[in-house]
Design a protein around this motif. Structure first.
Motif, PDB file in Angstrom:
ATOM      1  N   GLU A 158       0.822  -1.207   0.000  1.00 40.29           N
ATOM      2  CA  GLU A 158       0.000   0.000   0.000  1.00 40.29           C
ATOM      3  C   GLU A 158       0.859   1.260   0.000  1.00 40.29           C
ATOM      4  O   GLU A 158       0.535   2.246  -0.667  1.00 40.29           O
ATOM      5  CB  GLU A 158      -0.932   0.019   1.210  1.00 40.29           C
ATOM      6  CG  GLU A 158      -2.135  -0.874   1.073  1.00 40.29           C
ATOM      7  CD  GLU A 158      -3.065  -0.752   2.252  1.00 40.29           C
ATOM      8  OE1 GLU A 158      -4.266  -0.554   1.995  1.00 40.29           O
ATOM      9  OE2 GLU A 158      -2.600  -0.831   3.400  1.00 40.29           O
ATOM     10  N   ALA A 200       2.100   1.713  -3.470  1.00 39.58           N
ATOM     11  CA  ALA A 200       0.997   2.172  -4.313  1.00 39.58           C
ATOM     12  C   ALA A 200       0.703   3.642  -4.031  1.00 39.58           C
ATOM     13  O   ALA A 200       0.392   4.410  -4.950  1.00 39.58           O
ATOM     14  CB  ALA A 200      -0.238   1.303  -4.074  1.00 39.58           C
ATOM     15  N   TRP A 201       0.803   4.066  -2.776  1.00 39.31           N
ATOM     16  CA  TRP A 201       0.611   5.469  -2.436  1.00 39.31           C
ATOM     17  C   TRP A 201       1.667   6.328  -3.119  1.00 39.31           C
ATOM     18  O   TRP A 201       1.364   7.380  -3.681  1.00 39.31           O
ATOM     19  CB  TRP A 201       0.663   5.634  -0.918  1.00 39.31           C
ATOM     20  CG  TRP A 201       0.552   7.060  -0.482  1.00 39.31           C
ATOM     21  CD1 TRP A 201      -0.579   7.798  -0.369  1.00 39.31           C
ATOM     22  CD2 TRP A 201       1.636   7.913  -0.106  1.00 39.31           C
ATOM     23  NE1 TRP A 201      -0.274   9.066   0.038  1.00 39.31           N
ATOM     24  CE2 TRP A 201       1.088   9.165   0.215  1.00 39.31           C
ATOM     25  CE3 TRP A 201       3.010   7.739  -0.011  1.00 39.31           C
ATOM     26  CZ2 TRP A 201       1.862  10.240   0.630  1.00 39.31           C
ATOM     27  CZ3 TRP A 201       3.783   8.810   0.402  1.00 39.31           C
ATOM     28  CH2 TRP A 201       3.219  10.037   0.712  1.00 39.31           C
ATOM     29  N   ASP A 255       3.210   5.686  -5.847  1.00 36.07           N
ATOM     30  CA  ASP A 255       2.981   5.682  -7.292  1.00 36.07           C
ATOM     31  C   ASP A 255       1.658   6.325  -7.680  1.00 36.07           C
ATOM     32  O   ASP A 255       1.314   6.383  -8.858  1.00 36.07           O
ATOM     33  CB  ASP A 255       3.037   4.242  -7.819  1.00 36.07           C
ATOM     34  CG  ASP A 255       4.417   3.635  -7.652  1.00 36.07           C
ATOM     35  OD1 ASP A 255       5.408   4.402  -7.577  1.00 36.07           O
ATOM     36  OD2 ASP A 255       4.514   2.396  -7.583  1.00 36.07           O
ATOM     37  N   GLY A 256       0.875   6.776  -6.683  1.00 40.01           N
ATOM     38  CA  GLY A 256      -0.403   7.402  -6.969  1.00 40.01           C
ATOM     39  C   GLY A 256      -1.456   6.429  -7.456  1.00 40.01           C
ATOM     40  O   GLY A 256      -2.337   6.790  -8.236  1.00 40.01           O
ATOM     41  N   GLU A 257      -1.400   5.184  -6.991  1.00 43.26           N
ATOM     42  CA  GLU A 257      -2.311   4.142  -7.466  1.00 43.26           C
ATOM     43  C   GLU A 257      -3.360   3.728  -6.426  1.00 43.26           C
ATOM     44  O   GLU A 257      -4.070   2.760  -6.637  1.00 43.26           O
ATOM     45  CB  GLU A 257      -1.504   2.915  -7.903  1.00 43.26           C
ATOM     46  CG  GLU A 257      -0.585   3.200  -9.069  1.00 43.26           C
ATOM     47  CD  GLU A 257       0.276   2.003  -9.426  1.00 43.26           C
ATOM     48  OE1 GLU A 257       0.253   1.004  -8.688  1.00 43.26           O
ATOM     49  OE2 GLU A 257       0.982   2.093 -10.435  1.00 43.26           O
ATOM     50  N   LEU A 258      -3.461   4.454  -5.313  1.00 44.54           N
ATOM     51  CA  LEU A 258      -4.453   4.105  -4.288  1.00 44.54           C
ATOM     52  C   LEU A 258      -5.768   4.827  -4.555  1.00 44.54           C
ATOM     53  O   LEU A 258      -5.794   5.922  -5.121  1.00 44.54           O
ATOM     54  CB  LEU A 258      -3.950   4.509  -2.907  1.00 44.54           C
ATOM     55  CG  LEU A 258      -2.966   3.577  -2.223  1.00 44.54           C
ATOM     56  CD1 LEU A 258      -2.612   4.123  -0.845  1.00 44.54           C
ATOM     57  CD2 LEU A 258      -3.502   2.175  -2.091  1.00 44.54           C
ATOM     58  N   ARG A 276      -6.044   6.570   0.138  1.00 47.38           N
ATOM     59  CA  ARG A 276      -4.913   7.490   0.045  1.00 47.38           C
ATOM     60  C   ARG A 276      -4.937   8.459   1.232  1.00 47.38           C
ATOM     61  O   ARG A 276      -3.905   8.709   1.849  1.00 47.38           O
ATOM     62  CB  ARG A 276      -4.964   8.246  -1.275  1.00 47.38           C
ATOM     63  CG  ARG A 276      -3.809   9.203  -1.473  1.00 47.38           C
ATOM     64  CD  ARG A 276      -3.804   9.756  -2.892  1.00 47.38           C
ATOM     65  NE  ARG A 276      -2.670  10.601  -3.125  1.00 47.38           N
ATOM     66  CZ  ARG A 276      -1.434  10.183  -3.355  1.00 47.38           C
ATOM     67  NH1 ARG A 276      -1.179   8.892  -3.383  1.00 47.38           N
ATOM     68  NH2 ARG A 276      -0.457  11.028  -3.550  1.00 47.38           N
TER      69      ARG A 276
END
Length: 135
Positions: A9, A12-13, A15-18, A23
């Motif tokens: 997570e 992902a945060w 990478d801006g994918e949440l 987020r």
């Protein structure tokens, strides 16, 4: 209190994918845990350094040979044969292993027999004549 995010997570945060609601939860958790936030900042710095270092390589075209290997569908895995059915093809290996085992046993026995038959250089040290000369 926000639940602790796992490494996946956190990445992902970065990478801006949440999802937006998660987020916000991760950002709140990072504000509450400055040590972990510092670790995440180090990850972000590493990612930026890698992007800067590999910026030219990303724009290069993929070599045709590599593209062929990457995009080719992998063959279906072959199930290994088990039990006695696998011995019909592997009997030469079993025979070679047995022969090596037998050869090693015979060679080891011969060396032991020879070592016991001849007295070694230290066996003479206990002879009475040597002891008398030394005295």
């Amino acid at each position: 209190m926000n639940p602790a995010p796992d490494d996946n997570e956190l990445h992902a945060w970065l990478d801006g994918e949440l999802a937006p609601e998660r987020r916000a939860g991760v950002e709140a958790w990072l504000r509450e845990h400055p040590e972990e936030a510092a670790q995440v900042r180090l990850w972000a710095a590493d990612a930026e350094a890698l992007r800067a270092q590999l910026a030219g390589a990303v724009d290069e075209p993929l070599p045709p040979a590599l593209a062929q290997v990457v995009w080719r569908k992998a063959p279906a895995p072959v199930e290994p044969r088990r039990g006695w059915a696998s011995l019909d093809r592997g009997w030469p290996r079993w025979a070679a292993a047995l022969a090596l085992l037998a050869l090693g046993g015979v060679g080891g026995a011969a060396l032991m027999w020879r070592a016991q038959a001849e007295p070694g250089p230290f066996a003479r040290a206990t002879e009475p004549a040597w002891v008398q000369r030394a005295a």
